[in-house]
Design an enzyme around this catalytic site. Structure first.
Site, mmCIF file in Angstrom:
data_model
loop_
_atom_site.group_PDB
_atom_site.id
_atom_site.type_symbol
_atom_site.label_atom_id
_atom_site.label_comp_id
_atom_site.label_asym_id
_atom_site.label_seq_id
_atom_site.Cartn_x
_atom_site.Cartn_y
_atom_site.Cartn_z
ATOM 1 N N ARG A 1 -19.853 -0.416 -4.005
ATOM 2 C CA ARG A 1 -19.944 -1.666 -4.971
ATOM 3 C C ARG A 1 -19.413 -2.847 -4.238
ATOM 4 O O ARG A 1 -18.437 -2.799 -3.293
ATOM 5 C CB ARG A 1 -19.427 -1.295 -6.329
ATOM 6 C CG ARG A 1 -17.867 -1.204 -6.277
ATOM 7 C CD ARG A 1 -17.446 -1.067 -7.582
ATOM 8 N NE ARG A 1 -15.992 -1.036 -7.858
ATOM 9 C CZ ARG A 1 -15.280 -2.188 -7.798
ATOM 10 N NH1 ARG A 1 -15.853 -3.305 -8.286
ATOM 11 N NH2 ARG A 1 -13.939 -2.132 -7.980
ATOM 12 N N ARG B 1 -17.276 -11.544 -9.132
ATOM 13 C CA ARG B 1 -16.424 -11.942 -10.429
ATOM 14 C C ARG B 1 -17.053 -13.555 -10.778
ATOM 15 O O ARG B 1 -17.034 -14.196 -9.698
ATOM 16 C CB ARG B 1 -14.910 -12.045 -10.149
ATOM 17 C CG ARG B 1 -14.234 -10.725 -9.772
ATOM 18 C CD ARG B 1 -12.910 -10.849 -9.791
ATOM 19 N NE ARG B 1 -12.243 -9.644 -9.273
ATOM 20 C CZ ARG B 1 -10.994 -9.511 -9.088
ATOM 21 N NH1 ARG B 1 -10.436 -10.637 -9.023
ATOM 22 N NH2 ARG B 1 -10.450 -8.480 -8.559
ATOM 23 N N ARG C 1 -10.969 4.689 13.591
ATOM 24 C CA ARG C 1 -10.835 3.203 14.238
ATOM 25 C C ARG C 1 -9.332 2.965 14.444
ATOM 26 O O ARG C 1 -8.532 3.496 13.376
ATOM 27 C CB ARG C 1 -11.542 2.130 13.452
ATOM 28 C CG ARG C 1 -13.037 2.221 13.435
ATOM 29 C CD ARG C 1 -13.541 1.750 14.838
ATOM 30 N NE ARG C 1 -13.250 0.006 15.071
ATOM 31 C CZ ARG C 1 -13.671 -0.385 16.079
ATOM 32 N NH1 ARG C 1 -13.858 0.408 17.039
ATOM 33 N NH2 ARG C 1 -13.255 -1.540 16.246
ATOM 34 N N ARG D 1 -8.020 -10.704 11.138
ATOM 35 C CA ARG D 1 -7.273 -11.501 10.188
ATOM 36 C C ARG D 1 -6.168 -11.934 10.887
ATOM 37 O O ARG D 1 -5.491 -11.535 11.886
ATOM 38 C CB ARG D 1 -7.241 -10.832 8.888
ATOM 39 C CG ARG D 1 -6.185 -9.555 8.939
ATOM 40 C CD ARG D 1 -6.265 -8.858 7.750
ATOM 41 N NE ARG D 1 -5.400 -7.603 7.709
ATOM 42 C CZ ARG D 1 -5.162 -6.803 6.643
ATOM 43 N NH1 ARG D 1 -5.413 -7.272 5.479
ATOM 44 N NH2 ARG D 1 -4.404 -5.903 6.866
ATOM 45 N N GLU E 1 -4.766 -9.457 13.866
ATOM 46 C CA GLU E 1 -4.885 -8.065 13.771
ATOM 47 C C GLU E 1 -6.385 -7.884 14.646
ATOM 48 O O GLU E 1 -7.332 -8.326 14.080
ATOM 49 C CB GLU E 1 -5.026 -7.686 12.355
ATOM 50 C CG GLU E 1 -5.003 -6.258 12.129
ATOM 51 C CD GLU E 1 -4.972 -6.012 10.610
ATOM 52 O OE1 GLU E 1 -6.005 -5.288 10.046
ATOM 53 O OE2 GLU E 1 -3.861 -6.328 9.938
ATOM 54 N N TYR F 1 -9.163 7.405 3.452
ATOM 55 C CA TYR F 1 -8.324 6.031 3.485
ATOM 56 C C TYR F 1 -7.663 5.758 2.066
ATOM 57 O O TYR F 1 -8.662 5.635 1.173
ATOM 58 C CB TYR F 1 -9.232 4.770 3.797
ATOM 59 C CG TYR F 1 -8.407 3.447 3.709
ATOM 60 C CD1 TYR F 1 -7.469 3.297 4.860
ATOM 61 C CD2 TYR F 1 -8.600 2.654 2.673
ATOM 62 C CE1 TYR F 1 -6.776 2.006 4.669
ATOM 63 C CE2 TYR F 1 -7.613 1.544 2.514
ATOM 64 C CZ TYR F 1 -6.833 1.120 3.751
ATOM 65 O OH TYR F 1 -6.158 0.055 3.714
ATOM 66 N N ASP G 1 -5.321 3.930 -0.863
ATOM 67 C CA ASP G 1 -4.305 2.702 -1.414
ATOM 68 C C ASP G 1 -3.180 3.336 -1.521
ATOM 69 O O ASP G 1 -2.883 4.376 -1.623
ATOM 70 C CB ASP G 1 -4.729 2.094 -2.442
ATOM 71 C CG ASP G 1 -6.086 1.252 -2.277
ATOM 72 O OD1 ASP G 1 -6.390 0.834 -1.122
ATOM 73 O OD2 ASP G 1 -6.909 0.990 -3.205
#
Length: 367
Positions: free
Chosen positions: A171, A175, A248, A279, A299, A347, A349
């Site tokens: 998704r 917002r 990666r 970034r 990075e 991955y 959080d």
């Protein structure tokens, strides 16, 4: 004899060790790096707490996880509001009314929704997206995809978007308010004393050995513990007998600058393919710092090699299938538990990592 040998002192291993130790289980934690903490480790430099392995912003809607973490650290009130740089213009992230206003000069949610609907309608014929590009165009249309997603994603993954699986983008958060808070979670922040202090508190009164390679003496380590929690790469544990899983990697270029404020924000993404880094992080903004100088980190995404560090699992069909084969193989080793993002080839959080470690500890204590 220890009850548990924990291979890896990252967040998963440290939380698991803390809970088991608190419940009377003896633990030895080892890590091949020179410090504990894995990728969340931070180190103070010029009075600034530097996230050595990329920005780590804690956020969660899980009250149990939040209460647990607050036993070991206090969090500041930092809220993540990154920016995206593309062809000389800075845009707010996540995609919200500030983004849409600058991108299309629209002012109301109705205007923005109409613009997105108009662009998405061009891809109605794609009923089953076969790759990331088709999936993204169907979800957000041309402007958002080509400005913010395509070049950044291809740079990050080192592959054309048409060769990446559609499942990477399930998704796209759109917002329709003027709110730049990246996360919806009610609990957010950065540890006030740094992640290094958090890890020290978690591992207090636990035997920890850094600069210690499990693979350098695995026969010995198997003899000194009843069970092993392995948080490294699951394919490496099995000596790649089913083939190598792909990742990666990242390279971090830390730079000290004699200016009090380099970019005015903690995180700015660079979406253009021509810019080699993804970034720039300015660490002092995570802690609202007033230091006279600053430290930034560029990075760079890289192909993973065995001499580097694996960061992001590549979840294409081939690798996902191979991981499931390793998972089946692991079921034959009841005294070895595989956890964390490398052990589970996922991955996570940070809050998911903590929740999973708490759940595993409860399971072990009840068995």
């Amino acid at each position: 004899m220890y009850n548990y040998l924990i291979v890896g002192s990252g967040l998963f291993g440290s939380v698991f060790a803390q809970i088991m130790n608190e419940n009377g289980k003896s633990c030895l934690v080892i890590d091949k790096r020179l410090h504990a903490g894995g990728n969340i480790y931070s180190k103070e430099d010029h009075g600034i707490k530097v996230h050595l392995y990329g920005a780590h912003i804690f956020h969660t809607d899980n009250e149990e996880v939040w209460d647990y973490m607050n036993r070991f650290t206090r969090f500041n009130h930092y809220r993540n509001s990154p920016l995206a740089y593309y062809k000389g213009t800075l845009y707010n992230l996540p995609f919200n009314m500030n983004t849409f206003n600058k991108l299309w000069n629209v002012n109301t949610p109705q205007e923005a929704k109409c613009k997105i609907r108009e662009q998405c309608d061009r891809y109605k014929h794609i009923t089953h997206p076969s790759n990331l590009e088709e999936q993204a165009l169907k979800l957000c249309g041309d402007d958002i995809y080509y400005t913010f997603i395509k070049e950044y994603t291809e740079k990050q993954w080192g592959r054309p978007a048409k060769e990446l699986p559609a499942s990477i983008i399930k998704r796209i958060p759109l917002r329709f308010t003027y709110d730049n808070n990246y996360f919806d979670d009610p609990y957010q922040g950065i540890p006030e004393n740094g992640y290094d202090a958090l890890i020290k508190n978690l591992l207090n009164n636990i035997h920890v050995e850094t600069d210690t390679d499990y693979f350098g003496n695995r026969n010995y380590f198997h003899c000194i513990a009843e069970k092993i929690l392995f948080t490294g790469c699951i394919d490496e544990y099995f000596e790649y007998q089913l083939g190598k899983l792909e990742y990666r990697s990242l390279k971090f270029d830390h730079i000290h600058l004699n200016t009090d404020n380099y970019q005015g924000n903690a995180v700015i993404n660079y979406n253009e393919a021509e810019v080699p880094y993804t970034r720039i992080i300015e660490h002092k903004h995570f802690e609202f710092g007033k230091q006279p100088s600053t430290i930034i980190t560029k990075e760079y995404p890289l192909e993973y090699s065995l001499s580097g560090e694996p960061y992001y699992p590549i979840h294409d069909e081939k690798n996902s299938k191979r991981y499931l084969e390793y998972k089946k193989l692991a079921a034959n080793y009841p005294n070895t538990i595989f956890g964390g993002r490398l052990g589970q080839y996922a991955y996570f959080d940070m809050d998911d990592t903590v929740a999973a470690a708490i759940s595993l500890a409860k399971k072990e204590l009840s068995s």
